[in-house]
Enzyme design. Structure first.
Site: not given
Ligand code: LLP
Length: 434
Positions: A278-280, A321, A349
C-alpha cells in the site's frame, strides 16, 4: 528537487512546462504534479518487485490518501496500480478513476456499516479489518448481500517504525490493528462467522520509514503468524504488507526498492502467498510541488519574514508535524547570490502558520515565485479553508501539456453549502407563509 522538476535557462520547470506559465494561467497558490515522475516512481517499485518471484505475485495498491486527485489516481491506475482506500469516498474516487474493484483494498480503523456495504457491493479485493465488532458487522453485511467478503485481519506487530511519532502506527499504543498476540483467537472467532473468507493478514507500521529494519522485523512477525495460523488449519493465502516507504525531503536516504524487494522475497516469499503493498508517499511525494508567490518581504525586522500566499491551510505538514520541505525560488539565483536566513510564513492568523524558520534564501521581492518541494503527498489532500481561503487548486503536467485537475473554488462556491436558519433570514417572508 524531484525528477519532474528542474531549472532550465534560469527558470524552474515542471517537466517541459515553465512554472511561471502555470502561475500566470491559474494563479497561486497552486499544487503542480509531474505525471511522468509519478509513473517513474511506480515503475521503479514495480520493476524492482518484478525481479523476485514474490514480487511478481504482488499487487501495488496505491494509498490514495496521499493524493486522491482523480487525475493522479488515473495516471497510476493506467500503469496497472490498484488502490488502498480508507473511506467510501476514496473507494468511489478509485472506481471513478477507472481502478477495477478487484484491485482495491479497504483499510481503516473505523469503517461504518454503510461503507462496508458499499464496498461489498462493489466487490473489492480485500477488507483489512481492525477489530472484532468490525468483523461481525462485515459478516452481517456480506450475508445480507449473499456474498463472501475477502478479509485480512490487520495485526499490530508492535514494531517501532523509527519515523515521526505522529505517523507511527505499528506500536502497541497505536489505535491501529489487532494485537498480534491476540490474532489467533480472532481468526478462530472469524472462522465461525458466515460469509467471510479470512485468508489474509495485513499490517502497516507507519509512514516515511527510511530504514529496512522495521520492515524486516514486522514482516518476520507477519510470516511467523501466517505459519502459526496455517498450522492451526487456516488457509492463509494473502498478505498485505502495508505502505510506508520513505522519500527524500532533505537528506533522508530512503530504502532502495531492490533491497526492499529482496527483503520481501527473503521473508515472505517462502510462504507463497499473493501479496499486496500500500505505497502512498513514495509514488507521488516527490512528483509534486506547491507553487506560491511572495506577498511581502518583511525583512526590515530583527527577525526577517517572507510572507507568501500559501499557508498552513494549503500545506499543513510543517505546522502539524514540524515537517521540513525544501523551498526554492522559481527564478534560479545566479551563482554567488548571497543568501540570508528568513522565516517563511503564510497569511493565516496563527503563529503556527510557518513553513520554515531561518531558511537560507536569496533576496525575494513581492510577486516572486517560490516552490515548496516534495509536496505531492499529504499536501492538497490535507488542505482546508481556514480563514475562508479557497481550497488550493491542482495542476497536472504531462510532458509539455498541463491541465487544471481541480479548480480554485469561487467565493460563491465556498459558501454554497451554507444557509441561514429561518430566524436569521432577513429576506421578507413569502406571502402566505405562517
Ligand atoms: N496503508 C495504511 C493503512 C496507512 O495508514 C497509510 C498511511 C498508508 C498505507 C500509506 O503510507 P505511505 O506509503 O504514504 O507512507 N499525513 C502524514 C502521513 C500519514 C500517513 C497515514 N497512513 C504525513 O503528512 O506525513
Amino acid at each position: 528537487m524531484g525528477e519532474g522538476f528542474q531549472y532550465r535557462d534560469g527558470t524552474l520547470f515542471a517537466e517541459d512546462v515553465p512554472l511561471p506559465a502555470i502561475a500566470a494561467a491559474v494563479g497561486t497558490p497552486v499544487y503542480v504534479y509531474a505525471a511522468n515522475a509519478m509513473r517513474a516512481a511506480y515503475r521503479r517499485l514495480a520493476g524492482a518487485l518484478a525481479t523476485v518471484p514474490a514480487g511478481r505475485r504482488t499487487t501495488l495498491c496505491y494509498a490514495v490518501k496521499a493524493n486522491s486527485n482523480l487525475a493522479v489516481i488515473r495516471t497510476l491506475g493506467r500503469e496497472g496500480c490498484g488502490g488502498d482506500v480508507v473511506s467510501v469516498g476514496e473507494l468511489r474516487r478509485c472506481l471513478m478513476a477507472g481502478i477495477p474493484a478487484d484491485r482495491i483494498v479497504f483499510s481503516g480503523v473505523g469503517k461504518t456499516r454503510a461503507e462496508l456495504a458499499a464496498a461489498v457491493e462493489a466487490g473489492i479485493k480485500q477488507f483489512n479489518v481492525e477489530s472484532l465488532p468490525e468483523l461481525e458487522i462485515l459478516s452481517q453485511v456480506a450475508a445480507e448481500q449473499g456474498r463472501v467478503a475477502p478479509v485480512a485481519l490487520r495485526v499490530n506487530p508492535d514494531v517501532d517504525a523509527l519515523t515521526l511519532k505522529q505517523i507511527t502506527t505499528g506500536t502497541r499504543d497505536a489505535k491501529f490493528g489487532i494485537d498480534i498476540e491476540r490474532a489467533p483467537d480472532l481468526y478462530r472467532h472469524a472462522r465461525a462467522l458466515p460469509n467471510l473468507d479470512c485468508g489474509g493478514i495485513a499490517m502497516h507500521i507507519g509512514s516515511q520509514v527510511t530504514d529496512l529494519k522495521p520492515f524486516r522485523d514486522a514482516y518476520q512477525r507477519l510470516a511467523d503468524l501466517a505459519k502459526l495460523l496455517r498450522a492451526d488449519g487456516f488457509p492463509i493465502s494473502r498478505l498485505d504488507l502495508g505502505g510506508g516507504l520513505a522519500i527524500t525531503y532533505r537528506d533522508e536516504v530512503p530504502a532502495d526498492p531492490d533491497g526492499f524487494a529482496a527483503l520481501i522475497e527473503d521473508i515472505v516469499g517462502p510462504l507463497d502467498c499473493e501479496l499486496m503493498l500500500e505505497p502512498g508517499r513514495v509514488l507521488v511525494g516527490n512528483a509534486g510541488l506547491l507553487l506560491s508567490s511572495v506577498i511581502y518581504p518583511k525583512t526590515d525586522l530583527a527577525r526577517p519574514f517572507l510572507i507568501v500566499d500559501a499557508a498552513m491551510n494549503d500545506l499543513i505538514r510543517p505546522a502539524l508535524y514540524g515537517a521540513w520541505h525544501a523551498i526554492v525560488p522559481v527564478a534560479e539565483p545566479r551563482p554567488g547570490t548571497p543568501e540570508a536566513p528568513v522565516d517563511v510564513v503564510g497569511p493565516v492568523c496563527e503563529s503556527t502558520d510557518c513553513f520554515a524558520q531561518a531558511r537560507h534564501l536569496p533576496p525575494l521581492a513581492s510577486g516572486d515565485l517560490v516552490a515548496f518541494l516534495s509536496a505531492g503527498a499529504y499536501g492538497a489532500v490535507m488542505a482546508g479553508e481556514y480563514n475562508t481561503r479557497p481550497l488550493v487548486p491542482e495542476v497536472l503536467v504531462d510532458g509539455a501539456r498541463f491541465a487544471v485537475v481541480r479548480k480554485r473554488p469561487t467565493f460563491a462556491e465556498m459558501v454554497a453549502g451554507e444557509s441561514m436558519p429561518d430566524w436569521l433570514d432577513d429576506r421578507p417572508a413569502a406571502a402566505g407563509a405562517p
